[in-house]
Design an enzyme around this catalytic site. Structure first.
Site, PDB file in Angstrom:
ATOM      1  N   SER A 296       4.194  -1.806  15.205  1.00  0.00           N
ATOM      2  CA  SER A 296       4.093  -0.445  15.761  1.00  0.00           C
ATOM      3  C   SER A 296       3.204  -0.427  16.989  1.00  0.00           C
ATOM      4  O   SER A 296       2.147  -1.075  17.012  1.00  0.00           O
ATOM      5  CB  SER A 296       3.439   0.500  14.745  1.00  0.00           C
ATOM      6  OG  SER A 296       4.257   0.691  13.635  1.00  0.00           O
TER       7      SER A 296
ATOM      8  N   ARG B 277       7.786   2.118   2.609  1.00  0.00           N
ATOM      9  CA  ARG B 277       6.425   2.458   3.042  1.00  0.00           C
ATOM     10  C   ARG B 277       5.754   3.211   1.906  1.00  0.00           C
ATOM     11  O   ARG B 277       6.188   4.300   1.532  1.00  0.00           O
ATOM     12  CB  ARG B 277       6.499   3.310   4.314  1.00  0.00           C
ATOM     13  CG  ARG B 277       5.165   3.650   4.945  1.00  0.00           C
ATOM     14  CD  ARG B 277       5.385   4.227   6.349  1.00  0.00           C
ATOM     15  NE  ARG B 277       4.157   4.593   7.007  1.00  0.00           N
ATOM     16  CZ  ARG B 277       3.604   5.812   6.945  1.00  0.00           C
ATOM     17  NH1 ARG B 277       4.176   6.767   6.246  1.00  0.00           N
ATOM     18  NH2 ARG B 277       2.478   6.069   7.598  1.00  0.00           N
TER      19      ARG B 277
ATOM     20  N   LYS C 160       3.068  11.649   9.540  1.00  0.00           N
ATOM     21  CA  LYS C 160       1.950  10.702   9.693  1.00  0.00           C
ATOM     22  C   LYS C 160       0.819  11.447  10.375  1.00  0.00           C
ATOM     23  O   LYS C 160       0.982  11.937  11.494  1.00  0.00           O
ATOM     24  CB  LYS C 160       2.396   9.494  10.524  1.00  0.00           C
ATOM     25  CG  LYS C 160       1.395   8.344  10.569  1.00  0.00           C
ATOM     26  CD  LYS C 160       2.011   7.145  11.305  1.00  0.00           C
ATOM     27  CE  LYS C 160       1.224   5.874  11.105  1.00  0.00           C
ATOM     28  NZ  LYS C 160      -0.017   5.831  11.890  1.00  0.00           N
TER      29      LYS C 160
END
Ligand code: TZP
Ligand code: MG
Length: 211
Positions: free
Chosen positions: A109, A40, A138
């Site tokens: 997700s 990521r 996040k």
């Protein structure tokens, strides 16, 4: 895909690796028994993203640990990795599947119950559900944390395997393991651990006990 690959899923964040290289942290997590890795990268340019993907793939492929790319089908295809993970505002799972092919691993997700229900009819192999707990990693999470009880309810609603993400750490992983999810996905619990090997080992042990 093999649903057991979801048990302890490392999602990378280079900024949380305490100055160690990503290859180093991923190699140590693999040594500790992590079952899947997602690269990521929110800042890297495309060339750097592909180079990182190739470097991690070289390390993980001989160990039969699947590597997925966050968001970017082009990067996944260029590096020849096993799959792609997308969120609700990325490329549609149908398009990811068509581009990546039937054997690739595709993950999606979800943050809300409506998204979880909608995901059931998508051509994906697993669903990443979160946040389980509050997380600093996040910043733009929109749903409120699911908690272990919310996860239990989600497991009942889902015919696809669920991977729980967000704030999962050594001190709460036992509760998550008991909720019936197929696995956990973690960033800081491994990337920021003094020993990523030991941290991964302990998460794997607890997840296996709770399964
Ligand atoms: N998606 C939902 S929460 C999250 C992502 C990428 C971050 C999880 O990071 P951490 O450090 O395991 O809480
Ligand atoms: Mg995304």
């Amino acid at each position: 895909m093999n649903p057991q690959d979801l048990l302890v899923y490392l999602v990378t964040d280079r900024s949380l690796c305490l100055g160690r290289s990503l290859e180093e942290v991923v190699a140590r997590a693999a040594e500790g028994g992590c079952t899947m890795v997602q690269l990521r990268e929110k800042e890297a340019d495309t060339g750097e993203f592909v180079a990182l993907a190739r470097a991690l793939h070289k390390l993980l492929k001989p160990l039969s640990i699947p590597l997925l790319i966050n968001d970017r089908v082009d990067v996944a295809l260029a590096a020849g990795v096993e799959g792609v993970h997308v969120g609700q505002s990325d490329m549609l799972p149908e398009d990811v599947r068509r581009l990546m092919g039937p054997d690739a691993i595709v993950g999606l997700s979800v943050e809300t119950e409506a998204e979880l229900l909608d995901a059931q009819n998508r051509p994906v192999d697993y669903i990443g559900i979160g946040p389980v707990y509050p997380t600093q990693t996040k910043k733009d999470v929109k749903g409120s944390p699911w908690g272990p009880d919310g996860l239990r309810r989600a497991v009942e609603l889902s015919s696809l395997p669920l991977v729980a993400i967000g704030g999962v750490q050594r001190d709460n992983v036992k509760d998550v393991a008991g909720s019936g999810v197929a696995g956990i996905a973690v960033v800081s619990a491994i990337c920021s651990a003094p020993s990523p090997t030991e941290a991964t080992r302990e998460l794997v042990r607890t997840m296996k006990e709770g399964a």
